[in-house]
Motif scaffolding. Sequence first.
Motif, short mmCIF file in Angstrom:
data_model
loop_
_atom_site.label_atom_id
_atom_site.label_comp_id
_atom_site.label_asym_id
_atom_site.label_seq_id
_atom_site.Cartn_x
_atom_site.Cartn_y
_atom_site.Cartn_z
N LEU A 31 3.47 26.66 -20.73
CA LEU A 31 2.28 25.98 -20.21
C LEU A 31 2.57 24.53 -19.84
O LEU A 31 2.18 24.05 -18.79
N ALA A 32 3.27 23.83 -20.72
CA ALA A 32 3.56 22.42 -20.47
C ALA A 32 4.47 22.26 -19.27
O ALA A 32 4.27 21.35 -18.45
N ALA A 33 5.46 23.13 -19.13
CA ALA A 33 6.39 23.02 -18.00
C ALA A 33 5.69 23.31 -16.68
O ALA A 33 5.91 22.61 -15.69
N ILE A 34 4.83 24.32 -16.67
CA ILE A 34 4.12 24.65 -15.43
C ILE A 34 3.13 23.55 -15.06
O ILE A 34 3.04 23.15 -13.90
N GLN A 35 2.42 23.04 -16.04
CA GLN A 35 1.48 21.96 -15.76
C GLN A 35 2.21 20.70 -15.32
O GLN A 35 1.75 19.98 -14.45
N ALA A 38 3.37 21.21 -11.76
CA ALA A 38 2.25 21.12 -10.82
C ALA A 38 1.90 19.66 -10.52
O ALA A 38 1.42 19.34 -9.44
N ALA A 39 2.18 18.80 -11.48
CA ALA A 39 1.90 17.37 -11.29
C ALA A 39 3.02 16.69 -10.50
O ALA A 39 2.94 15.51 -10.20
N GLY A 40 4.08 17.46 -10.17
CA GLY A 40 5.19 16.91 -9.38
C GLY A 40 6.28 16.27 -10.20
O GLY A 40 7.22 15.72 -9.65
N ALA A 41 6.19 16.33 -11.50
CA ALA A 41 7.20 15.72 -12.36
C ALA A 41 8.21 16.77 -12.81
O ALA A 41 7.84 17.91 -13.09
#
Length: 108
Positions: A31-35, A38-41
């Motif tokens: 979840l943290a990696a996908i989010q 998605a934020a471009g980081a």
Amino acid sequence: MKKRKTKAAPPLAPVELANNFTRGFVATGLLAAIQNRAAGAPPTRKVAQLALQGGFALAAGVATAESLRRQDFFSAALAVASGVAGVMVVETLLATETHDEPKEAEIG
């Protein structure tokens, strides 16, 4: 009429705790990696921090629920305290630096 004694379920084995930790670690890490993506980081230390904290939180939650089901309140409190300690250790050791240094105001 005699009351039958019910056998108390044994506490969670270390293997079960490790399995629960792994489940929380993987789920939270994904979840943290996908989010984060998605934020471009790119994946960072923050993803690892959140994944580890998720592992500790899930393992503590399952252990607490199991202890409460057995009405073993001391073990439940110990599981909560262990979860808090694990999350705080990760928070301390892998804290991401987000403090911006205050810039001096230019005069003149």
